[in-house]
Write an enzyme that holds these catalytic residues in place. Sequence first.
Site, PDB file in Angstrom:
ATOM      1  N   TYR A 161       0.834  -1.208   0.000  1.00 25.58           N
ATOM      2  CA  TYR A 161       0.000   0.000   0.000  1.00 25.58           C
ATOM      3  C   TYR A 161       0.874   1.266   0.000  1.00 25.58           C
ATOM      4  O   TYR A 161       0.644   2.199  -0.771  1.00 25.58           O
ATOM      5  CB  TYR A 161      -0.904  -0.046   1.230  1.00 25.58           C
ATOM      6  N   ALA A 163       3.951   1.581  -1.003  1.00 22.02           N
ATOM      7  CA  ALA A 163       4.641   1.708  -2.295  1.00 22.02           C
ATOM      8  C   ALA A 163       3.689   2.275  -3.348  1.00 22.02           C
ATOM      9  O   ALA A 163       4.064   3.149  -4.131  1.00 22.02           O
ATOM     10  CB  ALA A 163       5.172   0.341  -2.733  1.00 22.02           C
TER      11      ALA A 163
HETATM   12  P1  NAD Z   1     -13.430   2.522   0.749  1.00 22.45           P
HETATM   13  O1  NAD Z   1     -12.971   1.103   0.857  1.00 22.45           O
HETATM   14  O2  NAD Z   1     -14.549   2.998   1.570  1.00 22.45           O
HETATM   15  O3  NAD Z   1     -13.774   2.851  -0.798  1.00 22.45           O
HETATM   16  C1  NAD Z   1     -12.979   2.374  -1.833  1.00 22.45           C
HETATM   17  C2  NAD Z   1     -13.657   2.658  -3.156  1.00 22.45           C
HETATM   18  O4  NAD Z   1     -12.791   2.187  -4.195  1.00 22.45           O
HETATM   19  C3  NAD Z   1     -14.989   1.975  -3.359  1.00 22.45           C
HETATM   20  O5  NAD Z   1     -15.875   2.867  -4.013  1.00 22.45           O
HETATM   21  C4  NAD Z   1     -14.662   0.813  -4.305  1.00 22.45           C
HETATM   22  O6  NAD Z   1     -15.750   0.483  -5.174  1.00 22.45           O
HETATM   23  C5  NAD Z   1     -13.536   1.425  -5.116  1.00 22.45           C
HETATM   24  N1  NAD Z   1     -12.675   0.403  -5.693  1.00 22.45           N
HETATM   25  C6  NAD Z   1     -11.916  -0.527  -5.063  1.00 22.45           C
HETATM   26  N2  NAD Z   1     -11.272  -1.285  -5.953  1.00 22.45           N
HETATM   27  C7  NAD Z   1     -11.618  -0.825  -7.182  1.00 22.45           C
HETATM   28  C8  NAD Z   1     -11.292  -1.185  -8.504  1.00 22.45           C
HETATM   29  N3  NAD Z   1     -10.458  -2.209  -8.772  1.00 22.45           N
HETATM   30  N4  NAD Z   1     -11.847  -0.499  -9.537  1.00 22.45           N
HETATM   31  C9  NAD Z   1     -12.700   0.516  -9.290  1.00 22.45           C
HETATM   32  N5  NAD Z   1     -13.051   0.928  -8.062  1.00 22.45           N
HETATM   33  C10 NAD Z   1     -12.517   0.249  -7.024  1.00 22.45           C
HETATM   34  O7  NAD Z   1     -12.104   3.373   0.981  1.00 22.45           O
HETATM   35  P2  NAD Z   1     -11.882   4.887   1.462  1.00 22.45           P
HETATM   36  O8  NAD Z   1     -11.419   4.848   2.858  1.00 22.45           O
HETATM   37  O9  NAD Z   1     -13.013   5.750   1.068  1.00 22.45           O
HETATM   38  O10 NAD Z   1     -10.601   5.234   0.577  1.00 22.45           O
HETATM   39  C11 NAD Z   1     -10.669   5.980  -0.630  1.00 22.45           C
HETATM   40  C12 NAD Z   1      -9.252   6.289  -1.070  1.00 22.45           C
HETATM   41  O11 NAD Z   1      -8.602   7.047  -0.037  1.00 22.45           O
HETATM   42  C13 NAD Z   1      -8.386   5.065  -1.302  1.00 22.45           C
HETATM   43  O12 NAD Z   1      -7.535   5.291  -2.401  1.00 22.45           O
HETATM   44  C14 NAD Z   1      -7.571   4.958  -0.032  1.00 22.45           C
HETATM   45  O13 NAD Z   1      -6.349   4.303  -0.235  1.00 22.45           O
HETATM   46  C15 NAD Z   1      -7.389   6.429   0.303  1.00 22.45           C
HETATM   47  N6  NAD Z   1      -7.070   6.683   1.705  1.00 22.45           N
HETATM   48  C16 NAD Z   1      -7.933   6.301   2.687  1.00 22.45           C
HETATM   49  C17 NAD Z   1      -7.614   6.560   4.017  1.00 22.45           C
HETATM   50  C18 NAD Z   1      -8.508   6.178   5.163  1.00 22.45           C
HETATM   51  O14 NAD Z   1      -8.066   6.299   6.317  1.00 22.45           O
HETATM   52  N7  NAD Z   1      -9.742   5.755   4.926  1.00 22.45           N
HETATM   53  C19 NAD Z   1      -6.403   7.194   4.318  1.00 22.45           C
HETATM   54  C20 NAD Z   1      -5.550   7.574   3.290  1.00 22.45           C
HETATM   55  C21 NAD Z   1      -5.898   7.307   1.982  1.00 22.45           C
END
Ligand code: NAD
Length: 248
Positions: A161, A163
């Site tokens: 993740y 990376a």
């Molecule tokens: P979440 O799991 O609630 O949502 C993830 C979303 O990505 C979903 O809508 C899912 O349908 C979509 N998705 C997953 N794999 C996919 C694919 N192969 N093709 C198309 N869509 C796909 O996650 P979140 O917490 O809302 O995270 C959103 C973004 O923010 C991510 O990139 C995550 O790495 C990043 N992020 C989250 C956090 C956190 O603490 N929640 C922190 C830093 C970064």
Amino acid sequence: MLESVKPLEGKTALITGGSRGIGRAIARALAAQGADIAVVSSGNGQAAADVCRKIAGEYGVRTAHYICDVSDFEKTKETVGNVRSDFGGIGILVNCAGITRDGLILRMKEEDFDRVVDVNLKGAFNMIRHCSGIFLRQRGGCIINISSVVGLTGNAGQANYAASKAGLIGLTKAVARELAGRNIRCNAIAPGFIGTDMTEGIDTDRISASVPLGRIGCPEEVAQAAVYLAEAAYVTGTVLTVDGGLAM
Ligand code: NAD
């Protein structure tokens, strides 16, 4: 009486991962500024359909959802083409789709490394690659990549993740430099711990104690940063942390 024009009126925002969590909050916040919304997500599409229906009802903007695995080069090409023909253009691309498959490096499976990089990093490349031609023809565009503080600091148990998220920062800066002369901006947001399905089950008290502001964040706080970057005409190649001070 004249109705005031909202800052993003007339623009279409394509948001990957827009069916829930941070992506959903970004879709709502951009719609509140007048943008039409195309939600791209994996899964069966029910959550994305609900998000679109609610946003359209609340903000009176056009919405549509598309099922697409962002790691699939051909499928993302087709999806971007469909969004462009349905909406007449794409002005803002938000790469928010992301997954985790955590594990210690000693035991991390090759397929878990590959899948996380394929979705989080190559997925963003695919979308940028297919949208860039549209942006060039339109003489403008805005790309927002959702990275993570983990891409800046690293994190034990998240080699894949971290990376992928560090790679996203390099991708952001390379694209920002390459396309700045064509009025195409590319920025990243690096959220800290945000309360979503992805972070369900984490020890909130322990995490909060490590955050200078003393709590985890909410998706709407990341969405605020996305609205800023969507509108900030003189900002490109930056990484905006939204982390309660975690990475400083
Ligand atoms: P979440 O799991 O609630 O949502 C993830 C979303 O990505 C979903 O809508 C899912 O349908 C979509 N998705 C997953 N794999 C996919 C694919 N192969 N093709 C198309 N869509 C796909 O996650 P979140 O917490 O809302 O995270 C959103 C973004 O923010 C991510 O990139 C995550 O790495 C990043 N992020 C989250 C956090 C956190 O603490 N929640 C922190 C830093 C970064």
